[in-house]
Design a protein around this motif. Sequence first.
Motif, mmCIF file in Angstrom:
data_model
loop_
_atom_site.group_PDB
_atom_site.id
_atom_site.type_symbol
_atom_site.label_atom_id
_atom_site.label_comp_id
_atom_site.label_asym_id
_atom_site.label_seq_id
_atom_site.Cartn_x
_atom_site.Cartn_y
_atom_site.Cartn_z
ATOM 1 N N PRO A 1 -28.721 14.968 86.334
ATOM 2 C CA PRO A 1 -28.939 13.586 85.851
ATOM 3 C C PRO A 1 -29.019 13.571 84.394
ATOM 4 O O PRO A 1 -29.414 14.424 83.678
ATOM 5 C CB PRO A 1 -30.441 13.495 86.436
ATOM 6 C CG PRO A 1 -30.712 14.447 87.323
ATOM 7 C CD PRO A 1 -29.804 15.783 86.854
ATOM 8 N N ARG A 2 -28.772 12.429 83.843
ATOM 9 C CA ARG A 2 -29.063 12.151 82.476
ATOM 10 C C ARG A 2 -29.013 10.734 81.998
ATOM 11 O O ARG A 2 -28.557 9.690 82.824
ATOM 12 C CB ARG A 2 -27.605 12.678 81.525
ATOM 13 C CG ARG A 2 -26.484 12.163 81.818
ATOM 14 C CD ARG A 2 -25.511 12.680 80.948
ATOM 15 N NE ARG A 2 -25.008 11.968 79.964
ATOM 16 C CZ ARG A 2 -24.209 12.051 78.859
ATOM 17 N NH1 ARG A 2 -23.925 13.132 78.429
ATOM 18 N NH2 ARG A 2 -23.776 10.874 78.015
ATOM 19 N N GLY A 3 -29.762 10.253 80.933
ATOM 20 C CA GLY A 3 -29.804 9.191 80.428
ATOM 21 C C GLY A 3 -28.731 8.845 79.535
ATOM 22 O O GLY A 3 -27.548 9.118 79.807
ATOM 23 N N MET A 4 -29.268 8.857 78.125
ATOM 24 C CA MET A 4 -28.482 8.640 76.957
ATOM 25 C C MET A 4 -28.106 10.339 76.380
ATOM 26 O O MET A 4 -27.498 10.439 75.396
ATOM 27 C CB MET A 4 -28.889 7.835 75.896
ATOM 28 C CG MET A 4 -29.031 6.450 76.354
ATOM 29 S SD MET A 4 -27.274 5.866 76.500
ATOM 30 C CE MET A 4 -27.032 5.190 74.804
ATOM 31 N N SER A 5 -28.572 11.149 76.953
ATOM 32 C CA SER A 5 -28.197 12.620 76.501
ATOM 33 C C SER A 5 -28.598 12.983 75.242
ATOM 34 O O SER A 5 -27.760 13.763 74.293
ATOM 35 C CB SER A 5 -26.924 12.971 76.942
ATOM 36 O OG SER A 5 -26.837 13.691 77.949
ATOM 37 N N SER A 6 -29.829 12.363 74.740
ATOM 38 C CA SER A 6 -30.120 12.502 73.211
ATOM 39 C C SER A 6 -31.071 13.699 73.353
ATOM 40 O O SER A 6 -31.591 14.282 72.098
ATOM 41 C CB SER A 6 -31.151 11.337 72.885
ATOM 42 O OG SER A 6 -32.011 10.736 73.593
ATOM 43 N N GLY A 7 -31.304 14.482 74.381
ATOM 44 C CA GLY A 7 -32.360 15.771 74.344
ATOM 45 C C GLY A 7 -31.966 16.797 73.618
ATOM 46 O O GLY A 7 -30.561 16.955 72.989
ATOM 47 N N LEU A 8 -32.808 17.674 72.900
ATOM 48 C CA LEU A 8 -32.503 18.667 72.117
ATOM 49 C C LEU A 8 -32.854 20.114 72.763
ATOM 50 O O LEU A 8 -33.070 20.865 71.941
ATOM 51 C CB LEU A 8 -33.525 18.289 70.834
ATOM 52 C CG LEU A 8 -33.221 17.052 70.082
ATOM 53 C CD1 LEU A 8 -34.580 16.727 69.315
ATOM 54 C CD2 LEU A 8 -31.995 17.094 69.384
#
Lengths: 459, 459
Positions: free
Chosen positions: B66-73
């Motif tokens: 699952p992903r939202g905007m994939s700004s994860g670090l």
Amino acid sequence: MKEVIEQLQEAIGPEKVFSSPIDLVAYSFDGTFEQHLPDVVVLPETTEDVAAVARIAAQHDVPIVPRGMSSGLAGGSIPVRGGIVLSLTRMNRILEIDEENMTATVEAGVVTADLQAEVEKLGLFYPPDPSSIKQSTIGGNVACNAGGPRCLKYGVTGNYVLGLTVVLADGRVLQTGGKAIKYVTGFNMNQFFVGSEGALGIITEVILRLICKPPYARTALVHFPRLEGASRSVHAVLTRGLVPATLELLDETAIECIEEAMQLGLPLDVEAIVLIETDGADEDSVNREIDAIADICLQTGASRVDVARGEEERAELWRARRSVSPSLARKAPNKLGEDITVPRSAIPEAVRRIKAIGARYGLPIVVFGHAGDGNLHPNILFDRRDAEQWAKIEPMVAEIFQVALDLGGTLSGEHGIGTFKLPYMREALGQASINIQWRVKQALDPQNILNPGKVLPEP
Amino acid sequence: MKEVIEQLQEAIGPEKVFSSPIDLVAYSFDGTFEQHLPDVVVLPETTEDVAAVARIAAQHDVPIVPRGMSSGLAGGSIPVRGGIVLSLTRMNRILEIDEENMTATVEAGVVTADLQAEVEKLGLFYPPDPSSIKQSTIGGNVACNAGGPRCLKYGVTGNYVLGLTVVLADGRVLQTGGKAIKYVTGFNMNQFFVGSEGALGIITEVILRLICKPPYARTALVHFPRLEGASRSVHAVLTRGLVPATLELLDETAIECIEEAMQLGLPLDVEAIVLIETDGADEDSVNREIDAIADICLQTGASRVDVARGEEERAELWRARRSVSPSLARKAPNKLGEDITVPRSAIPEAVRRIKAIGARYGLPIVVFGHAGDGNLHPNILFDRRDAEQWAKIEPMVAEIFQVALDLGGTLSGEHGIGTFKLPYMREALGQASINIQWRVKQALDPQNILNPGKVLPEP
């Protein structure tokens, strides 16, 4: 059980294992009517003791019912299936108060008021304040995610849990969290055990976040001729961005009971009073805040606001709030106190419907609670010796829960489910949620020996 | 996979299923360096779509990421094992803002800043403010329990989660919580999914608690010749019972980078600056609070306090804080931003040790972060094209994590574990905790198809 008792004595020492009839009776009940005898009682003194007990219980497939001071109101620590009652009251040491990081590390059996008194000596503050603070333990508070009047501003017990030591059903010891305030390393195991009522693990130690003690507080008693006005004022205060420490509602029946018992001079010509407290680090700001709130209340439905002048008047107001429960005891031989929550806007409708239930069954229901949180405590007053009255209690409770659910609320805000609310869980959560929660339970307690018959109805 | 793709097209419609090479590349990375191609990308529009995708994935034993905007670090939404990338960006509706109960019900794909803007139009406030607010989604914020500068006073994302709709690994749909602020009905399922990084369920809807927007704020930039002084001041402020909204630390390297990029007039002769903001409903109180804090800072190590006069100066100060990351990008072609937490008292020692690591490896490490929470973001600056520099990154990161663990802290305060921090999880949590978390994972996702290869190292 004889073998279990012998093994327990050998593992943790005979001075921590009790099985005489009088001991079993002493550990057979909690803050409710229910009672059930355990087969044996253990009073462990260390996490290792608890682990040893869990291993023996697992080996013999015997229930373990963890308990603190058993002041719970949902039957959560009654050993409904017998087995081992594990009382954590001997594990009552405050292991560390870290002033610099503002944390306290305590054993689960520390009484909440004792911890509060110790940290306050250092100018620190542990906010959660369930009515039972003088009896109930931190471990029990965590297991029920206990609240209290101050939780409107400060949050509930779970908001202060930074770390836990938990003994699992098979005797393994798990450490969760730590002193770090923010923690996203792996799943949210701290909060997983918060509110789990001893059914997922036995909490033996807790690392708590502390805050600084607010040095100033002002308290006001606000009179509301109409209950709707009280609800309107609560909403108006909160939507102006004011966050009082407490917004405690007492309905007219509660006021009447307190006045009868204590003669504090509470108004008898109103439908409700609300006890409001502001607190903080800056005296002037705290004063301005209570004045602003008083103005809002007078504009939105209050007929009168009495702001306590000085500490003595303030203590008096709190004495009124704290004597609700004892006052009810004078009014009727028995009371059954519930703990529903509803969305805040539904409070007037909830109180109206609850009052109607009382009228229909012919038994008074007192309503008080944490208006800012939508958490109400309807208390049915009755005489258990009167079979006709006693027979009404169960259907009345069922109707009260139905009110909560119909208004988008739930069965418990701070007491937990225990055994008493099991019959209403399917309606509250739906079978799918219950099945999923059972899978979680089974993952950690495959033999179902940790506080069985609590929290979740049979799948 | 061909059959999977066909089934997906049939189940949710071909306009929501993408498998061209360019589509797969577009969904192969997040806010980090890592990249891995999925086999197919789906953009569901409803919870039912998500459930249908989960059922197909379960049937074919295919991973879902699952992903939202994939700004994860942390590499949390990279499909490291291929399979289905499930992007929630089309589920970006605000379903309800309930002004009276101060709640918002939103789909998981709503961008956090969009929600904030909408609720602020009504005088309401959703406090959590990760730096990525303009890109990241509420679902992603919940999945990582995101924080931000304001979380010192207001708490992290998890503190605002009242209810969730979650699609489980087998396609069942679970509702947790509701609009009630206090909720102890069954296990703590809301918080169970908070911070679970898509590995326990797919969050599709969220009910959030809102508060009232504080109408007044004052911001100060405080100069600290010595880092220890900054730490002392943070502690002094918090132990006086003052709770500023933010206490943001920037070290000398961060200041240098911002000045080079922006010429804002920040001091270049100090070891640190701290950006402090007070806010609230009463203008006078907010002013008094910033003045009190300024006094404390000057008494405990600050050389100068500049309180912003007017909104323009305040915006300028925040522009400085918010431009840390872009400024670093000008200083070096690449940066790797970490997210450790330590007990607050350990901040000076943590920064000292991290600086020493940078010096030893010959690569600058910028440190900034949320000083009040002990949550630091060490950023290593380097040039990835330089093989020698690139080879240093992994051992440097390992040493930074070791600093956090040695000082009683942990691997993540708000970014999560993802794939990047897996190698350090055993050291951080111990094998027993990892085993127990795996049991929980297996209870909900027995096939290990939900975001596999994340959060937990192989057992």
